[in-house]
Write a protein that holds these residues in place. Sequence first.
Motif, PDB file in Angstrom:
ATOM      1  N   GLY A 117       4.820   4.311  -5.464  1.00  0.00           N
ATOM      2  CA  GLY A 117       6.198   4.418  -5.030  1.00  0.00           C
ATOM      3  C   GLY A 117       6.359   4.739  -3.556  1.00  0.00           C
ATOM      4  O   GLY A 117       7.184   4.146  -2.855  1.00  0.00           O
ATOM      5  N   ALA A 118       5.554   5.689  -3.073  1.00  0.00           N
ATOM      6  CA  ALA A 118       5.675   6.087  -1.668  1.00  0.00           C
ATOM      7  C   ALA A 118       5.438   4.894  -0.749  1.00  0.00           C
ATOM      8  O   ALA A 118       6.124   4.722   0.264  1.00  0.00           O
ATOM      9  CB  ALA A 118       4.692   7.214  -1.350  1.00  0.00           C
ATOM     10  N   ASP A 256      16.323   3.059  -3.833  1.00  0.00           N
ATOM     11  CA  ASP A 256      15.032   3.472  -4.371  1.00  0.00           C
ATOM     12  C   ASP A 256      15.218   3.690  -5.870  1.00  0.00           C
ATOM     13  O   ASP A 256      15.705   4.733  -6.293  1.00  0.00           O
ATOM     14  CB  ASP A 256      14.565   4.749  -3.660  1.00  0.00           C
ATOM     15  CG  ASP A 256      13.310   5.345  -4.289  1.00  0.00           C
ATOM     16  OD1 ASP A 256      12.871   4.846  -5.349  1.00  0.00           O
ATOM     17  OD2 ASP A 256      12.772   6.321  -3.728  1.00  0.00           O
ATOM     18  N   ALA A 259      12.400   5.709  -9.864  1.00  0.00           N
ATOM     19  CA  ALA A 259      12.559   6.526 -11.076  1.00  0.00           C
ATOM     20  C   ALA A 259      13.690   6.021 -11.966  1.00  0.00           C
ATOM     21  O   ALA A 259      13.578   6.047 -13.184  1.00  0.00           O
ATOM     22  CB  ALA A 259      12.807   7.983 -10.701  1.00  0.00           C
ATOM     23  N   LYS A 285       6.840   3.189 -10.977  1.00  0.00           N
ATOM     24  CA  LYS A 285       6.887   3.987 -12.207  1.00  0.00           C
ATOM     25  C   LYS A 285       6.978   3.114 -13.473  1.00  0.00           C
ATOM     26  O   LYS A 285       5.989   2.517 -13.858  1.00  0.00           O
ATOM     27  CB  LYS A 285       8.029   5.005 -12.135  1.00  0.00           C
ATOM     28  CG  LYS A 285       7.747   6.099 -11.094  1.00  0.00           C
ATOM     29  CD  LYS A 285       8.500   7.387 -11.339  1.00  0.00           C
ATOM     30  CE  LYS A 285       7.934   8.542 -10.536  1.00  0.00           C
ATOM     31  NZ  LYS A 285       8.643   8.853  -9.312  1.00  0.00           N
TER      32      LYS A 285
HETATM   33  C1  LIG Z   1       8.171   9.089  -7.878  1.00  0.00           C
HETATM   34  C2  LIG Z   1       9.112   8.622  -6.843  1.00  0.00           C
HETATM   35  C3  LIG Z   1       8.654   8.093  -5.621  1.00  0.00           C
HETATM   36  C4  LIG Z   1       7.204   8.076  -5.249  1.00  0.00           C
HETATM   37  O1  LIG Z   1       6.420   7.320  -6.098  1.00  0.00           O
HETATM   38  P1  LIG Z   1       4.839   7.614  -6.137  1.00  0.00           P
HETATM   39  O2  LIG Z   1       4.276   6.526  -6.981  1.00  0.00           O
HETATM   40  O3  LIG Z   1       4.692   8.975  -6.769  1.00  0.00           O
HETATM   41  O4  LIG Z   1       4.351   7.592  -4.742  1.00  0.00           O
HETATM   42  C5  LIG Z   1       9.590   7.624  -4.736  1.00  0.00           C
HETATM   43  N1  LIG Z   1      10.896   7.657  -5.019  1.00  0.00           N
HETATM   44  C6  LIG Z   1      11.380   8.155  -6.170  1.00  0.00           C
HETATM   45  C7  LIG Z   1      12.853   8.138  -6.424  1.00  0.00           C
HETATM   46  C8  LIG Z   1      10.507   8.682  -7.120  1.00  0.00           C
HETATM   47  O5  LIG Z   1      10.970   9.227  -8.242  1.00  0.00           O
END
Ligand SMILES: *Cc1c(COP(=O)(O)O)cnc(C)c1O
Length: 441
Positions: A117-118, A256, A259, A285
């Motif tokens: 995600g990052a 974003d 989640a 995710k």
């Molecule tokens: C978990 C999350 C991220 C980061 O994802 P990772 O795979 O943990 O790096 C970014 N944005 C949101 C909204 C998240 O919940």
Amino acid sequence: MRNADLLQRSLKAVWHPCTQMKQHASADLPLIPIARGEGVWLYDFDGRRYLDGISSWWVNLFGHCNPRINAALREQLETLEHVILAGFTQQPVVELSERLAALTGGALGHCFYASDGASATEIALKMSFHFWRNRGRPGKQDFLCLSGSYHGETVGALAVTDVALFRDAYAPLLRSAATVPSPDAREARDGETATDVARRAAAALERHLEQHHAHLAALIVEPLVQCASGMVMYDPEYLRLARALCDRFEVHLICDEIAVGCGRTGTFFAHEQAAIRPDFLCLSKGISGGYLPLSIVLSTDAVYAAFYDDATARGFLHSHSYTGNALACRTALATLDIFAANEVLERNKLRAVKLAASLAPLAGHAQVRHLRRRGMILAFDVETADAAFPRRFYRAALAREALIRPIGNTVYLMPPYIISDEEIAHLGQAVAGALEEALSA
Ligand SMILES: *Cc1c(COP(=O)(O)O)cnc(C)c1O
């Protein structure tokens, strides 16, 4: 024996995430070894079980060891595990890109791949900045986020993350972004609705954009629910107004949905509830069903066109080794197949109502505040001065065969979409019991 053995070896060799490892050295916060998973359940080596009430950090949608996803993954494993995506392509990545584009009604037809995600956040930020530079506006290089935002923890993503615990220690490393007020519905004053709060927050956004738009590349938001800062929920009106303001001031809108995507809030994408389209959409995710690391940034034709050129330097120069991994893409396709075949969003409506009913008795609890729900995310805040409450609750829930990790004093449920009525009842009882035990300590 195998439980204890694995636990000891893990404490020696594995540096666990988001953890003060010293706490695990005491019996106060035991590490839980897991031998296998099935459906919503996780089992240790002694046959103890835990209902995964948080979908293993919000990634699992259709249960652990889902037979359908397992079968797709096995088949892919025998065909192609991975191939470089620079200069090469393959079936799973093409199909996934097409199907995701179709889910946005064709509005976001260009998929860029990464593994977490990052990285998706960083890709969206870099793309936005580079878009403006390619369009002759190199001064647009700042980013704007909401207070309490969470967009990941790598150095670039942390710059648009406003969670003190994650950000403060590394602040000197960050190119800090400005924040505007969150439309948090709990901020409603007497007589105000969630929509009023959204309008108030949008007015603050307007004032910020008026002053700073010339230097702003993008506003990044978590649509409808700011999960990591404690399941902060807000009215879709904010997204509608933010979209209009971003258009007016020529600032990109990045949604974003790492989640909140994949049905979590009731619609497949959360932004659908505001009937808007972002310029960039980040997914991760749940998209791989909770199986493999995969993230995707979808963007519009307008964005794509700004990079399409004879000059290499005007292209988007970013890559990850496992970009478009075939196994991960195939699990994502299997996940989308389950959505299509099982009327998941429709069935989740009833499931979510039952989950809410299982927590309803807590509404009258003297220390429970803001019991709330958006789709398959349920949360409430606990009024207590006890700093150990989150840990006490977590342990008390484990003792009741449930994995529930409060965020500060916010207790939340985000279970897999296959949870049965019986399992919902189990979860509801675990929450009520754990709350009593944690508060009576
Ligand atoms: C978990 C999350 C991220 C980061 O994802 P990772 O795979 O943990 O790096 C970014 N944005 C949101 C909204 C998240 O919940």
